[in-house]
Scaffold this active site. Sequence first.
Site, PDB file in Angstrom:
ATOM      1  N   LEU A  17       0.599  -1.253  -0.135  1.00 31.45           N
ATOM      2  CA  LEU A  17      -0.003   0.071  -0.066  1.00 31.45           C
ATOM      3  C   LEU A  17       0.867   1.232   0.040  1.00 31.45           C
ATOM      4  CD1 LEU A  17      -2.832   1.396   0.152  1.00 31.45           C
ATOM      5  CD2 LEU A  17      -2.544   0.998   2.632  1.00 31.45           C
ATOM      6  N   ASP A  41      10.792  -2.040  -3.581  1.00 31.26           N
ATOM      7  CA  ASP A  41      10.645  -1.535  -4.924  1.00 31.26           C
ATOM      8  C   ASP A  41      10.827  -0.235  -5.243  1.00 31.26           C
ATOM      9  OD1 ASP A  41       9.982  -4.267  -5.450  1.00 31.26           O
ATOM     10  OD2 ASP A  41       7.850  -4.097  -5.205  1.00 31.26           O
ATOM     11  N   ASP A  59      13.881   2.470  10.633  1.00 31.05           N
ATOM     12  CA  ASP A  59      13.116   1.549  11.308  1.00 31.05           C
ATOM     13  C   ASP A  59      12.074   2.613  12.123  1.00 31.05           C
ATOM     14  OD1 ASP A  59      11.823   0.016  13.248  1.00 31.05           O
ATOM     15  OD2 ASP A  59      13.410  -1.249  13.483  1.00 31.05           O
ATOM     16  N   VAL A  60      10.822   2.799  12.014  1.00 32.98           N
ATOM     17  CA  VAL A  60      10.174   3.741  12.468  1.00 32.98           C
ATOM     18  C   VAL A  60      10.032   3.176  14.184  1.00 32.98           C
ATOM     19  CG1 VAL A  60       8.298   4.063  10.616  1.00 32.98           C
ATOM     20  CG2 VAL A  60       7.888   2.324  11.994  1.00 32.98           C
ATOM     21  N   SER A 137      -6.863   0.236   9.959  1.00 31.55           N
ATOM     22  CA  SER A 137      -7.313  -0.961   9.368  1.00 31.55           C
ATOM     23  C   SER A 137      -8.563  -1.395   9.803  1.00 31.55           C
ATOM     24  CB  SER A 137      -6.482  -2.366   9.777  1.00 31.55           C
ATOM     25  OG  SER A 137      -7.250  -3.330   9.550  1.00 31.55           O
ATOM     26  N   TYR A 150      -2.806  -7.309  16.405  1.00 31.59           N
ATOM     27  CA  TYR A 150      -2.722  -6.368  15.335  1.00 31.59           C
ATOM     28  C   TYR A 150      -4.072  -5.492  15.499  1.00 31.59           C
ATOM     29  CZ  TYR A 150      -3.362  -4.958  10.367  1.00 31.59           C
ATOM     30  OH  TYR A 150      -3.118  -4.012   9.250  1.00 31.59           O
ATOM     31  N   LYS A 154      -4.130  -1.059  16.041  1.00 28.38           N
ATOM     32  CA  LYS A 154      -4.917  -0.382  15.060  1.00 28.38           C
ATOM     33  C   LYS A 154      -5.910   0.532  15.759  1.00 28.38           C
ATOM     34  CE  LYS A 154      -2.508  -1.528  11.110  1.00 28.38           C
ATOM     35  NZ  LYS A 154      -1.860  -0.399  10.558  1.00 28.38           N
TER      36      LYS A 154
HETATM   37  N1  LIG Z   1      -2.891  -4.343   2.477  1.00 30.15           N
HETATM   38  C1  LIG Z   1      -4.020  -4.467   2.950  1.00 30.15           C
HETATM   39  O1  LIG Z   1      -4.746  -5.063   2.798  1.00 30.15           O
HETATM   40  C2  LIG Z   1      -4.026  -3.505   4.441  1.00 30.15           C
HETATM   41  C3  LIG Z   1      -5.353  -3.449   4.808  1.00 30.15           C
HETATM   42  C4  LIG Z   1      -5.629  -2.625   6.042  1.00 30.15           C
HETATM   43  C5  LIG Z   1      -4.596  -1.912   6.624  1.00 30.15           C
HETATM   44  N2  LIG Z   1      -3.207  -2.110   6.068  1.00 30.15           N
HETATM   45  C6  LIG Z   1      -2.248  -1.311   6.659  1.00 30.15           C
HETATM   46  O2  LIG Z   1      -1.309  -0.793   5.602  1.00 30.15           O
HETATM   47  C7  LIG Z   1      -0.163  -0.542   5.973  1.00 30.15           C
HETATM   48  C8  LIG Z   1       0.970  -1.141   4.903  1.00 30.15           C
HETATM   49  O3  LIG Z   1       0.543  -2.498   4.864  1.00 30.15           O
HETATM   50  P1  LIG Z   1       0.910  -3.413   3.625  1.00 30.15           P
HETATM   51  O4  LIG Z   1       0.090  -4.525   3.320  1.00 30.15           O
HETATM   52  O5  LIG Z   1       1.178  -2.638   2.382  1.00 30.15           O
HETATM   53  O6  LIG Z   1       2.082  -4.275   3.986  1.00 30.15           O
HETATM   54  P2  LIG Z   1       3.439  -4.813   3.467  1.00 30.15           P
HETATM   55  O7  LIG Z   1       3.308  -5.127   2.092  1.00 30.15           O
HETATM   56  O8  LIG Z   1       3.946  -5.796   4.360  1.00 30.15           O
HETATM   57  O9  LIG Z   1       4.422  -3.528   3.424  1.00 30.15           O
HETATM   58  C9  LIG Z   1       4.884  -2.829   4.726  1.00 30.15           C
HETATM   59  C10 LIG Z   1       5.858  -1.926   4.692  1.00 30.15           C
HETATM   60  O10 LIG Z   1       6.410  -1.292   5.852  1.00 30.15           O
HETATM   61  C11 LIG Z   1       7.633  -1.379   6.137  1.00 30.15           C
HETATM   62  N3  LIG Z   1       8.114  -1.587   7.274  1.00 30.15           N
HETATM   63  C12 LIG Z   1       7.609  -2.770   7.886  1.00 30.15           C
HETATM   64  N4  LIG Z   1       8.267  -2.643   9.553  1.00 30.15           N
HETATM   65  C13 LIG Z   1       8.832  -1.541   9.347  1.00 30.15           C
HETATM   66  C14 LIG Z   1       9.616  -0.838  10.431  1.00 30.15           C
HETATM   67  N5  LIG Z   1       9.837  -1.398  11.736  1.00 30.15           N
HETATM   68  N6  LIG Z   1      10.048   0.373   9.936  1.00 30.15           N
HETATM   69  C15 LIG Z   1      10.135   0.797   8.912  1.00 30.15           C
HETATM   70  N7  LIG Z   1       9.164   0.361   7.914  1.00 30.15           N
HETATM   71  C16 LIG Z   1       8.734  -0.890   8.084  1.00 30.15           C
HETATM   72  C17 LIG Z   1       8.058  -2.502   5.008  1.00 30.15           C
HETATM   73  O11 LIG Z   1       9.304  -2.400   4.548  1.00 30.15           O
HETATM   74  P3  LIG Z   1      10.863  -3.018   5.563  1.00 30.15           P
HETATM   75  O12 LIG Z   1      10.416  -4.575   5.753  1.00 30.15           O
HETATM   76  O13 LIG Z   1      11.575  -3.158   4.394  1.00 30.15           O
HETATM   77  O14 LIG Z   1      10.981  -2.063   6.478  1.00 30.15           O
HETATM   78  C18 LIG Z   1       7.101  -2.170   3.837  1.00 30.15           C
HETATM   79  O15 LIG Z   1       7.440  -1.204   3.188  1.00 30.15           O
HETATM   80  C19 LIG Z   1       0.055  -1.068   7.109  1.00 30.15           C
HETATM   81  O16 LIG Z   1      -0.044  -0.451   8.499  1.00 30.15           O
HETATM   82  C20 LIG Z   1      -1.081  -2.183   7.322  1.00 30.15           C
HETATM   83  O17 LIG Z   1      -1.493  -2.529   8.722  1.00 30.15           O
HETATM   84  C21 LIG Z   1      -3.188  -2.882   4.974  1.00 30.15           C
END
Ligand SMILES: NC(=O)c1ccc[n+]([C@@H]2O[C@H](COP(=O)([O-])OP(=O)(O)OC[C@H]3O[C@@H](n4cnc5c(N)ncnc54)[C@H](OP(=O)(O)O)[C@@H]3O)[C@@H](O)[C@H]2O)c1
Length: 245
Positions: A17, A41, A59-60, A137, A150, A154
């Site tokens: 996302l 990417d 790292d956040v 979420s 989780y 949220k």
């Molecule tokens: N996709 C969905 O369906 C969905 C639905 C509801 C909510 N969300 C929310 O949307 C957000 C993004 O999710 P996503 O689905 O895109 O997940 P994702 O594909 O797993 O991507 C997560 C991103 O966060 C980074 N990240 C993880 N831990 C980190 C840390 N400690 N410090 C800095 N960066 C970090 C990852 O990069 P690195 O691992 O390289 O750090 C990656 O760029 C999340 O907050 C998730 O809860 C997603």
Amino acid sequence: MRFEGKAAVVTGGTRGLGFAIAKAFLAEGASVMCSARTAGDYQLLKEEYPDRCLFHPADVADPAAVEQLMAAAAESLSGLDVVVANAGVSRDGRIEQLAPHDWDAMVATNLTGTFLCTRAAVPHLRERGGVIINMSSSMASRIAVGAAGYSATKAAIEMFTRTSAIELGQYGIRVNALSPGILDAGMGGRLADNDRVWAAYRKRFALGRAGRVEEAAQAAVFLASDDASYVNGAILDVNGGLMWA
Ligand SMILES: NC(=O)c1ccc[n+]([C@@H]2O[C@H](COP(=O)([O-])OP(=O)(O)OC[C@H]3O[C@@H](n4cnc5c(N)ncnc54)[C@H](OP(=O)(O)O)[C@@H]3O)[C@@H](O)[C@H]2O)c1
């Protein structure tokens, strides 16, 4: 090009996302600092927008790293207008089986990371007003077995968002959150790719499909834009109409 001349930071902007959100802001003319622990990417965005796209590793969950990220963005992009605190992790597990380090990872990344982004961004955003978008979420308010950690992070992000909006309005900073359902990439994509799990979830969505990350990204662009100039402290659902027993 609603964001020409504007500067944005997107945490977790290297895949899923966050990648779509970074791309949407770039398409609207913004300069964007993508951040994550690894570049993911990012190179794809850099190739498309070589002059306006940067990457800064952070790292956040690390207070010093997040302060450096916001300072580096403000310096490289000549100020800061938008921060999307999108980085997040999900670790499933029933409570009695969920490892404490998995719980800690969710709290540190999702909740503490969101707090640290706001804390570090405010000194830069308040110079000319700005926008913060936090990532919630649909799981913030729906109950699912195995999602206690989780969901708790949220739900906490939503209250943090509302409180931030009240505290930061005086600086001309608006704070809102996005609440996606299941999207077709990232965490949601991994779930939607599992036929058995998706069969159970699919009937809960009024539109009968997972959302596209680009659709959620457009909601983020709206919240950050002047079209949302009086939207503050809101949690915007982007879930295609979600029914939950
Ligand atoms: N996709 C969905 O369906 C969905 C639905 C509801 C909510 N969300 C929310 O949307 C957000 C993004 O999710 P996503 O689905 O895109 O997940 P994702 O594909 O797993 O991507 C997560 C991103 O966060 C980074 N990240 C993880 N831990 C980190 C840390 N400690 N410090 C800095 N960066 C970090 C990852 O990069 P690195 O691992 O390289 O750090 C990656 O760029 C999340 O907050 C998730 O809860 C997603």
